[in-house]
Enzyme design. Structure first.
Site, PDB file in Angstrom:
ATOM      1  N   ARG A 107       3.460  -6.498   1.175  1.00  0.00           N
ATOM      2  CA  ARG A 107       2.620  -5.342   1.495  1.00  0.00           C
ATOM      3  C   ARG A 107       3.335  -4.004   1.365  1.00  0.00           C
ATOM      4  NH1 ARG A 107      -0.361  -2.982   5.872  1.00  0.00           N
ATOM      5  NH2 ARG A 107      -2.435  -2.497   5.090  1.00  0.00           N
ATOM      6  N   HIS A 132      -6.953  -7.284  13.527  1.00  0.00           N
ATOM      7  CA  HIS A 132      -6.454  -5.987  13.992  1.00  0.00           C
ATOM      8  C   HIS A 132      -6.716  -5.850  15.496  1.00  0.00           C
ATOM      9  CE1 HIS A 132      -7.822  -4.640   9.737  1.00  0.00           C
ATOM     10  NE2 HIS A 132      -6.590  -5.100   9.678  1.00  0.00           N
TER      11      HIS A 132
END
Lengths: 512, 478
Positions: free
Chosen positions: B92, B191
């Protein structure tokens, strides 16, 4: 300010500018709560010691930087080798996003696969509805010729039964009754991506062969196994087989779907083994397996159907390629043509030209088990020493076979096979028993940085170099590619270590 | 046919490819924006249909990949089988500075590598032993997190109990996170779960750990910047230059200590609202820290944001903001002067996650480009409400788009550029359409801040104006 419109600096250079390096220093000092530099250095040195190595090898639970992925990745790889086939992975959807990304990053190609998108309710009630609706949606939208179903660990843990689910979906009219839906259970907590390849390949063959009656003909089948070089390798195999005049079927030919042209059209499916050919492959005399480890069950299966199974370990180099071709010649009764013999001679010519630069060089290798064996055999052939050979997904049998390969060569004395170890183990090996070069995939660059051992990228995945998968590493031609790849690194390192003017420049030769 | 009519017809056309039941469900996620409406006219945060090739990921990706993974001085254990950690290993590009394997661990893959016996007998004992091994081999780690993969929640492991016991024994923060991939409908719940774990295991009881922290009136925290290609750094520099003190980065290049210190902030600045609004709301409630959304893409939005942030402080900071704008605006103007003529009126379709389907619109508009379609992988209704401030009438809106839909949309709309992810990149490039990955910045970046805008402009120009795209048809083909 270092940035400007005239010369745009991106992350490579921008953050080396003083305004940023000063900012980093103040962030570190004021807010990060890190350990003193001297302590960090002390621990960094300690991680390279023999004491640390012993603690590292005493690990029983923790795995760090493993060189393996999970089963469904391999199942997808096998599935897309069949004509018009959509891989369908039953379970959580995030997995499929990961698989697709992983392939796209390696091949720089699209990678199409669907998920049955199971969530909490499916965890409780099972994923049957997801299968029923999912097959209908996939069939309508993507118009595949075949859907190959595998599983994520979620579906495996809750015990979903693919066979009955697929039958039910057909009964409910999701897809036509006669539509081909081979399947394989591919739990991530068993084996690795190569196991998933094996299971899916066997699943496809079982689907086509199980109810058919075998009538032996003179054809042969070829199974490449999970292979990051599939594009170059399968095309090279076809070229060699065509030169030999063989009548053959490549099972799971994904060399086109992972190498589609840019010509204005997106091909979700391209090439692949024709389904008719996959069916008819039952009648072949025998099947050639290029990677023993990761095709064991499929090999057993073809034998159970009465076929001969020729099993190799990722042949690289003269001897391995000789043996490969001779075995095929024996199986098919076809002669090895002069053209291939000439290629052999050219490879050997190249090896002879360069052998002095390999001789006595110490290598570490990691990767899938058969790949490790193929590369090791080649290095031994060149007079190099494969000191550490490691396969995270290599089992005990592999460890024994690998060690035997090393022990059988004078250049393999003192060299060791490491089955089931990871790249943090490799780090300790490189730190305590240094070698000249490391062969591995992209993740090896962290070892190259930490230990300073130059990395030669051969394996899967290779994310940070482009197009390597297009060139074969099998056959005499492929072996030549491997030779050049390794040799380039050897020469680059010689130049890099002799290029200080007025100090080491006497060895900075223009002829080598 | 006007754009609105064409887009509506296009939606009907793609829906006709689905079985009836699925077409009905998908129809709620596709829309043509009507100026003046309070949202974009789509339903969101709903389960993806099976078998349609959703682009979404899972809760584990949202927690390990997004929120927790970038905290560099902690070791994040991918707990379960090998795959999840493998595919998300260092992919990422949340940049950090540290000595990997010694005091920083962001580009390593730690996993319990579950085998069949762990599924059958449970993995708690393995986890317990694994934590000791971590402590032995990586003594400078400042804490651990346990990132649950699917099997953990299915086999009934008690990672909370193990974590509690080991935290006490080792004397470090250990955070169990229940982010099994089957939870929720996308990354989004991951999240939220990760935010809740920060609340329960980091902020809870952090008071004792911030003794000696000397506050200033200008302390802020950057929340929801993952430092992709260095984004958070290109943002931090502006905030510091205007006179603020950034006491924490969440979570790109962040540390446990920074998270613990965040309750001391005077203001939380939120870039990615979607992934970190939860913890910001919590801090508002619990510690009375206000939060402010900002947008550091493109000079127009950057200047707006700098002024909005400064408005929360005294004149010193307000002057600081003006000083920063005055310093960087000439460079931004020069960038626009260089690239705008090459990019003017070019059309863009976006499909991304988090904040980007709206936040980057201003940066494109600064270059004279136009967004003709946008959508969120895992947005909620509040994202689509916020999007109305960015998009124009007739913009095509697609929520949780399927690969089939996006391909058809792009084929018909024929944008000059598509901005989406790695799974989409090569599909559109094969079609001869310029593409930029807008998750990873296509291995470039930063794109945040003034320094980032120059890179953004360069990258869009090199994508669109590359000579390779003019050669997709063989010259002998009519």
């Amino acid at each position: 300010m270092s940035q400007s419109a005239e010369k745009v600096l991106d992350h490579m250079n921008l953050f080396r500018a003083p305004e940023y390096t000063e900012m980093f220093e103040s962030k570190k000092t004021c807010f990060e709560g890190g350990h003193p530099d001297i302590k960090v250095q002390e621990i960094a040195d300690w991680t390279k010691s023999m004491e640390y190595r012993e603690k590292n090898f005493a690990r029983e639970a923790l795995v760090i930087n493993p060189a393996k992925a999970c089963q469904p990745l391999g199942a997808i790889f096998a599935s897309v080798g069949f004509e018009g086939t959509l891989p369908f992975v039953h379970g959580s959807q995030g997995c499929v996003s990961y698989f697709r990304s992983h392939f796209s990053r390696h091949f720089k190609e699209p990678s199409s696969a669907v998920s049955s998108s199971m969530t909490e309710d499916a965890a409780v009630f099972g994923g049957l509805n997801n299968m029923v609706d999912g097959l209908a949606n996939s069939h309508s939208l993507y118009k595949p010729k075949m859907i190959a179903v595998s599983t994520t660990c979620m579906a495996e843990v809750i015990g979903d039964d693919l066979d009955s689910f697929i039958k039910t979906a057909k009964q409910k009219g999701s897809i036509p009754e006669e539509f081909d839906v081979p399947f394989a259970h591919t739990p991530s907590f068993v084996g690795s991506h190569i196991t998933g390849y094996d299971n899916m390949m066997k699943g496809v063959l079982t689907h086509f062969w199980e109810k058919a009656k075998r009538k032996e003909n003179k054809k042969i089948n070829f199974v490449g196994g999970f292979d990051g070089y599939t594009v170059g390798n399968l095309r090279e195999i076809k070229r060699m087989f065509d030169l030999m005049g063989l009548d053959y079927t490549i099972l799971g030919d994904n060399s086109d779907v992972f190498d589609t042209p840019t010509d204005g059209e997106f091909r979700m499916y391209d090439g692949g083994t024709k389904l008719e050919d996959a069916k008819a492959a039952l009648n072949a005399k025998g099947t050639v397996f290029m990677q023993q480890y990761g095709t064991e069950k499929t090999a057993e299966y073809v034998k159970s159907k009465g076929q001969e199974a020729l099993v190799f370990n990722h042949p690289v180099g003269v001897t391995a390629t000789d043996e490969f071709l001779m075995a095929i010649s024996k199986l098919t009764g076809k002669e090895i043509p002069d053209a291939l013999e000439k290629e052999r001679g050219r490879l050997l010519d190249a090896m002879a030209d360069s052998q002095a630069y390999f001789h006595g060089k110490r290598f570490a290798i990691y990767g899938d088990p058969s790949l490790c064996m193929g590369l090791t055999a080649f290095l031994l052939e060149m007079g190099a020493e494969p000191v550490h050979v490691l396969a995270t997904n290599g089992n005990k049998d592999w460890g024994v076979a690998m060690q035997a390969l090393l022990d059988a060569s004078p250049f393999g004395q003192g060299c060791k096979a490491w089955a089931g170890k990871d790249l943090w183990h490799m780090r300790s090996l490189l730190a305590t028993e240094p070698v000249d070069f490391l062969i591995g995939n992209t993740y090896g660059k962290f070892l190259e940085r930490d230990i300073g051992t130059p990395l030669i990228r051969i394996g899967f995945p290779v994310f940070d170099r482009h197009h390597h998968h297009r060139s074969p590493v099998w056959g005499y031609q492929g072996s030549l590619n491997v030779l050049v790849k390794i040799l380039d690194k050897i020469f680059d390192e010689m130049d890099k270590s002799t290029n200080v003017a007025g100090k080491t420049d006497y060895s900075y030769d223009i002829i080598r | 046919m006007d754009t609105k009519t064409r887009n509506k017809a296009l939606i009907e056309e793609v829906l006709s490819a689905y079985p009836e039941k699925s077409a009905k469900k998908r129809s709620k996620h596709l829309s043509v924006h009507e100026e003046g409406n309070s949202d974009c006219g789509v339903k969101s945060n709903i389960k993806s249909l099976p078998g349609v090739m959703t682009i979404r990921g899972c809760a584990y990706a949202g927690s390990k990949g997004v929120v927790w993974g970038p905290i560099k001085d902690m070791i994040h254990i991918s707990h379960g089988p090998v795959g999840c950690g493998q595919y998300s290993w260092a992919s990422r590009r949340n940049y950090f500075i540290g000595v990997t394997g010694v005091n920083a661990f962001g580009t390593m893959q730690f996993t319990s590598d579950f085998q069949e016996k762990d599924i059958v007998f449970g993995g708690d004992k393995k986890l317990d032993k694994l934590m000791d091994e971590v402590e032995t081999l990586f003594p400078l780690n400042n804490g651990l997190s346990v990132q649950s993969e699917c099997p953990i929640g299915l086999i009934g492991d008690d990672i909370e109990a193990v974590s509690k016991k080991k935290a006490k024994a080792i004397g470090k923060t250990i955070v169990p996170v229940r982010c099994e991939g089957f939870r929720g409908v996308s990354q989004s719940l991951g999240h939220h779960i990760a935010n809740d774990a920060v609340r329960d295991y980091v902020l809870e009881g952090s008071e004792g750990k911030t003794k000696g922290f000397e506050s200033t009136p200008y302390d802020v925290a950057v929340i929801g910047d993952y430092n992709i290609g260095g984004d958070a750094w290109a943002s931090r520099i502006l905030l510091e230059e205007m006179g603020l003190r950034v006491i924490a980065q969440w979570s790109g290049d962040g540390t446990l200590k920074e998270m613990e210190a965040t309750p001391k902030a005077k203001l939380n600045l939120i870039h990615c609202y979607r992934s970190m609004n939860y913890i910001s709301r919590y801090m508002e409630e619990k510690y009375n820290i206000p939060w402010l959304e900002y947008n550091f893409f493109g000079p127009t939005k950057i200047a707006e944001s700098l002024r909005a942030i400064a408005a929360q402080f005294d004149d010193k900071i307000k002057e600081g903001a003006e000083r920063v704008i005055a310093k960087y605006q000439p460079m931004a103007d020069a960038v626009i002067a260089k690239y705008k003529s090459r990019l003017e009126a070019k059309t863009v379709m976006l499909y991304v996650g988090g904040l980007r389907p709206r936040h980057v619109v201003g940066a494109y508009e600064d270059l004279g480009m136009e967004i003709v379609g946008t959508g969120y992988e895992f947005g909620h209704n509040d994202d689509y409400q916020r999007t109305t401030h960015y998009v124009k009438d007739s913009t095509l809106i697609y929520d949780d788009v399927t690969a089939y839909e996006l391909e058809k949309f792009v084929e018909t709309v024929k944008p000059d550029l598509v901005g989406s992810g790695i799974k989409e990149k090569y599909v559109f490039q094969k079609m001869g359409i310029p593409f930029r990955q807008m998750h990873s910045w296509d291995y470039s970046g930063p794109y945040h801040g003034y320094d980032g805008f120059a890179i953004f402009a360069r990258d869009m120009d090199m994508a669109i104006n590359s000579p390779v795209w003019s050669k997709t048809k063989a010259p002998w083909k009519k």
